[in-house]
Design a protein around this motif. Structure first.
Motif, PDB file in Angstrom:
ATOM      1  N   PRO A  19      -7.758 -23.155  10.953  1.00  0.00           N
ATOM      2  CA  PRO A  19      -8.048 -22.419   9.701  1.00  0.00           C
ATOM      3  C   PRO A  19      -9.325 -22.509   9.108  1.00  0.00           C
ATOM      4  CG  PRO A  19      -5.842 -23.960   9.901  1.00  0.00           C
ATOM      5  CD  PRO A  19      -6.836 -24.025  11.107  1.00  0.00           C
ATOM      6  N   GLU A  20     -10.206 -23.432   9.556  1.00  0.00           N
ATOM      7  CA  GLU A  20     -11.591 -23.714   9.010  1.00  0.00           C
ATOM      8  C   GLU A  20     -12.211 -22.562   9.853  1.00  0.00           C
ATOM      9  OE1 GLU A  20     -10.175 -26.282  10.564  1.00  0.00           O
ATOM     10  OE2 GLU A  20      -9.530 -27.497   9.038  1.00  0.00           O
ATOM     11  N   GLU A  21     -12.032 -22.132  10.614  1.00  0.00           N
ATOM     12  CA  GLU A  21     -12.734 -20.955  11.542  1.00  0.00           C
ATOM     13  C   GLU A  21     -12.499 -19.581  10.659  1.00  0.00           C
ATOM     14  OE1 GLU A  21     -13.416 -22.469  16.012  1.00  0.00           O
ATOM     15  OE2 GLU A  21     -11.429 -21.464  15.434  1.00  0.00           O
ATOM     16  N   VAL A  22     -11.079 -19.319  10.232  1.00  0.00           N
ATOM     17  CA  VAL A  22     -10.802 -18.191   9.594  1.00  0.00           C
ATOM     18  C   VAL A  22     -11.575 -18.138   8.135  1.00  0.00           C
ATOM     19  CG1 VAL A  22      -9.048 -16.866   8.567  1.00  0.00           C
ATOM     20  CG2 VAL A  22      -8.682 -18.005  10.821  1.00  0.00           C
ATOM     21  N   ALA A  23     -11.537 -19.552   7.577  1.00  0.00           N
ATOM     22  CA  ALA A  23     -12.011 -19.719   6.212  1.00  0.00           C
ATOM     23  C   ALA A  23     -13.657 -19.166   6.223  1.00  0.00           C
ATOM     24  CB  ALA A  23     -11.982 -20.595   5.606  1.00  0.00           C
ATOM     25  N   ALA A  24     -14.348 -19.670   7.409  1.00  0.00           N
ATOM     26  CA  ALA A  24     -15.760 -19.489   7.591  1.00  0.00           C
ATOM     27  C   ALA A  24     -16.037 -17.850   7.819  1.00  0.00           C
ATOM     28  CB  ALA A  24     -16.132 -20.144   8.650  1.00  0.00           C
ATOM     29  N   VAL A  26     -14.057 -15.494   6.496  1.00  0.00           N
ATOM     30  CA  VAL A  26     -13.696 -14.770   5.549  1.00  0.00           C
ATOM     31  C   VAL A  26     -14.816 -14.933   4.547  1.00  0.00           C
ATOM     32  CG1 VAL A  26     -12.215 -14.805   3.315  1.00  0.00           C
ATOM     33  CG2 VAL A  26     -11.086 -14.781   5.682  1.00  0.00           C
ATOM     34  N   ALA A  27     -15.520 -16.355   4.429  1.00  0.00           N
ATOM     35  CA  ALA A  27     -16.660 -16.442   3.455  1.00  0.00           C
ATOM     36  C   ALA A  27     -17.972 -15.631   4.092  1.00  0.00           C
ATOM     37  CB  ALA A  27     -16.926 -17.898   3.670  1.00  0.00           C
ATOM     38  N   THR A  30     -16.886 -11.890   3.001  1.00  0.00           N
ATOM     39  CA  THR A  30     -17.213 -11.789   1.499  1.00  0.00           C
ATOM     40  C   THR A  30     -18.467 -11.634   1.033  1.00  0.00           C
ATOM     41  OG1 THR A  30     -15.054 -12.846   1.391  1.00  0.00           O
ATOM     42  CG2 THR A  30     -16.400 -12.602  -0.648  1.00  0.00           C
TER      43      THR A  30
END
Length: 80
Positions: A19-24, A26-27, A30
């Motif tokens: 989940p952290e890699e996906v969040a990174a 996406v950030a 964006t």
């Protein structure tokens, strides 16, 4: 993530990201999209009055336009 039409905005097709890699990811995407939108929008940049080079021009010569009174010393150093 999915749009209103039900199609995903982003799809990971290989690997098993945390989940952290996906969040990174996406950030980063964006931030790039916002930078692209800001560059495409252009618009007029606001310039600080202190950085305005027109302040280097000579000011008014007439006595009536010079600051006077209690705050004259402060007004003399501020941009016009």
């Amino acid at each position: 993530m999915s749009s209103a039409a039900g199609k995903p905005y982003l799809q990971i097709v290989q690997g098993d990201p945390s989940p952290e890699e996906v969040a990174a990811l996406v950030a980063v995407l964006t931030a790039r999209a916002r930078a692209h939108a800001a560059a495409a929008g252009g618009g007029e940049r606001r310039v600080s009055r202190w950085a305005d080079r027109s302040r280097l021009l000579r000011g008014p010569v007439a006595e009536a336009q010079r600051p006077r009174g209690a705050g004259a010393w402060r007004a003399s150093g501020l941009p016009r």
